[in-house]
Write an enzyme that holds these catalytic residues in place. Structure first.
Site, mmCIF file in Angstrom:
data_model
loop_
_atom_site.group_PDB
_atom_site.id
_atom_site.type_symbol
_atom_site.label_atom_id
_atom_site.label_comp_id
_atom_site.label_asym_id
_atom_site.label_seq_id
_atom_site.Cartn_x
_atom_site.Cartn_y
_atom_site.Cartn_z
ATOM 1 N N ARG A 170 0.641 -34.547 23.875
ATOM 2 C CA ARG A 170 -0.035 -35.635 24.601
ATOM 3 C C ARG A 170 -0.849 -35.089 25.770
ATOM 4 O O ARG A 170 -1.930 -35.587 26.076
ATOM 5 C CB ARG A 170 1.005 -36.642 25.125
ATOM 6 N N HIS A 181 16.649 -41.351 38.663
ATOM 7 C CA HIS A 181 15.455 -40.614 38.255
ATOM 8 C C HIS A 181 14.262 -41.050 39.078
ATOM 9 O O HIS A 181 14.066 -42.236 39.313
ATOM 10 C CB HIS A 181 15.158 -40.872 36.772
ATOM 11 N N SER A 201 9.709 -41.438 26.816
ATOM 12 C CA SER A 201 9.888 -40.030 27.170
ATOM 13 C C SER A 201 10.911 -39.893 28.299
ATOM 14 O O SER A 201 11.877 -39.116 28.210
ATOM 15 C CB SER A 201 8.533 -39.457 27.586
ATOM 16 N N LYS A 238 15.313 -38.769 27.989
ATOM 17 C CA LYS A 238 15.950 -37.678 28.736
ATOM 18 C C LYS A 238 17.163 -38.179 29.533
ATOM 19 O O LYS A 238 18.175 -37.495 29.635
ATOM 20 C CB LYS A 238 14.926 -37.014 29.660
ATOM 21 N N ASP A 291 10.778 -34.814 22.300
ATOM 22 C CA ASP A 291 9.981 -35.280 23.434
ATOM 23 C C ASP A 291 9.179 -34.130 24.028
ATOM 24 O O ASP A 291 8.007 -34.273 24.375
ATOM 25 C CB ASP A 291 10.877 -35.899 24.511
HETATM 26 N N1 URA Z 1 7.152 -37.819 32.677
HETATM 27 C C1 URA Z 1 7.815 -37.684 31.502
HETATM 28 O O1 URA Z 1 8.937 -37.196 31.486
HETATM 29 N N2 URA Z 1 7.235 -38.101 30.378
HETATM 30 C C2 URA Z 1 6.018 -38.658 30.350
HETATM 31 O O2 URA Z 1 5.558 -39.031 29.302
HETATM 32 C C3 URA Z 1 5.319 -38.787 31.568
HETATM 33 C C4 URA Z 1 5.929 -38.366 32.711
#
Ligand code: URA
Ligand code: CA
Length: 439
Positions: free
Chosen positions: A168, A82, A183, A187, A161
């Site tokens: 947010r 990632h 977050s 994923k 999320d």
């Molecule tokens: N990327 C994400 O997937 N989540 C966040 O909170 C910030 C950046």
């Protein structure tokens, strides 16, 4: 349990229990807790923070809110990678076939780009016919047969999320390390990999511009991974200038092909070997990152990495002839060289600004569903530390028409800083985070 009590508790700097975090996240996901209470809680977390246990609980509650991809039918240790998002970040295109050639099963879910950073799915769709909407069955079968598959996210992963991130975004609570770490990790965990290599970018084009913050984020994510039993490492890498020379979909595909042939830009090659070396090691296909890197270099030298790329493009319906004849990829009608106004040394190349230039040319999306133009983008000729003569080409703008190219030219020149003293290019790989001491 009352949401207001939990907001108050966090506001006063106390630690929430696992049950309390579950109550908040599931309650919010199911619509029993309204946005205004969740915003207040997110702001309390933004100011007070969360400890590692709370961060893990938050991560797992978000995973539980949706589906999880089951990769158990794929043999071997599945390693995901990632990136926190960069400009001209072509690493996944190179790594997927490269690491597969070293014997690591690559089952990757990728996203489309938004804003100034591009997405791997968009880049792959530069190949005419390339299909990224695979069923999970076909996805798993392709990884077992070929060693590599990349698909767009279709399953409903981590919906809590998604909802919290949107909230947010409009309540000034994005920049909280525990909220970002949970977050991202939620994923990755829902996507089913056994191990994760994180590329955390730092510098002007990065989400975490300060290196200290990038390191803090990396440590938090590595700790989440370890606490839930998924081997996780993070590499902190430079994003103070674009990675490689190409920024734009088909331009980056060409750059990836060059890199798989061993003729790619030095920085992109180095980062791919570093990240790939970690992936191969986590997958236990090499005893050390050094040995893994040797394996990867051999796969480039003997042509097997490029052969995996051809087969991968073909398996997903793309025109694999373009791997050997890149002129078959989309091309822009206009190519405008940007000449340097002066003699000097390139001391800065604002990555974010260059990403925005590529986006203005049509390479990126301004809104979620906007179409993109595969052929356009920015092809740099100079990077930080290079000497440039007056009138020499700094970059070539690949555009749809001359007018657009002319507008972007000014913007591009503002992203370049020339000085009169030699400068050392920024160090690409800053740090490796493999373990986090217990609190
Ligand atoms: N990327 C994400 O997937 N989540 C966040 O909170 C910030 C950046
Ligand atoms: Ca690039």
């Amino acid at each position: 349990m009352e949401a207001v009590e939990l907001i108050r508790k966090k506001r006063d700097g106390q630690v929430l229990t696992s049950q309390e975090i579950r109550f908040l996240i599931q309650g919010y996901h199911q619509g029993n807790i309204p946005d205004y209470q969740m915003s207040a809680w997110a702001m309390a977390v933004r100011i007070r923070g969360m400890n590692a246990r709370e961060t893990v609980d938050l991560t797992m509650e978000m995973v539980r809110s949706g589906e999880e991809v089951d990769l158990s039918a794929i043999e071997g240790i599945k390693v995901d990678k990632h990136s926190t998002g960069g400009v001209g970040d072509t690493t996944t295109l190179v790594l997927a076939p490269l690491v597969a050639a070293a014997g690591v099963p690559v089952a990757k879910l990728s996203g489309r780009g938004l804003g100034h950073t591009g997405g791997t799915i968009d880049k792959l769709e530069s190949f005419s016919g390339f299909e990224t909407a695979l069923s999970t069955t076909d996805f798993v079968r392709q990884v077992n047969e070929l060693g590599v598959a990349v698909m767009g996210q279709t399953a409903d992963l981590t919906p809590a999320d998604k909802k919290l991130y949107a909230l947010r975004d409009v309540t000034a609570t994005v920049d909280s390390i525990p909220l970002i770490a949970s977050s991202i990790m939620s994923k990755k965990i829902a996507a089913g990999a056994d191990a994760v290599v994180l590329d955390v970018k730092t510098g002007s084009g990065a989400f975490m511009k300060e290196e200290k913050k990038a390191l803090e984020l990396a440590r938090s994510m590595v700790e989440i991974g370890h606490r839930i039993g998924r081997r996780t490492v993070a590499v902190i890498s430079d994003m103070s200038q674009p990675l490689g020379y190409a920024v734009g979909n088909a331009l980056e595909v060409k750059e990836a092909i060059e890199t798989l042939k061993g003729d790619g830009p030095r920085d992109l090659t180095e980062l791919c070997l570093t990240l790939g070396g970690q992936m191969v090691t986590l997958a236990q296909r090499a005893a050390s990152p050094k040995e893994a890197e040797e394996k990867l270099k051999a796969a480039i030298d003997d042509g097997s990495a490029l052969e995996y790329f051809r087969r991968f493009v073909k398996a997903q319906g793309g025109d694999a002839r373009a791997v050997d004849e890149p002129d078959r990829l989309p091309q822009s009608p206009v190519q405008l060289p940007v000449e340097s106004p002066d003699y000097g040394v390139v001391t800065a190349l604002d990555a974010e600004a260059i990403g925005l230039c590529a986006m203005q040319l049509g390479a990126g999306r301004k809104t979620k569903d906007a179409p993109i133009d595969y052929g356009v983008g920015v092809l740099l000729r100079k990077k930080i530390g290079d000497v440039v003569h007056k009138g020499e080409t700094l970059a070539i703008l690949h555009a749809n028409n001359r007018e657009e190219a002319e507008t972007v030219r000014e913007r591009f020149l503002n992203a370049v800083t020339l000085g009169n003293q030699p400068v050392t290019p920024p160090l690409l790989v800053r740090e490796l985070v493999t373990d986090v001491k217990a609190e």
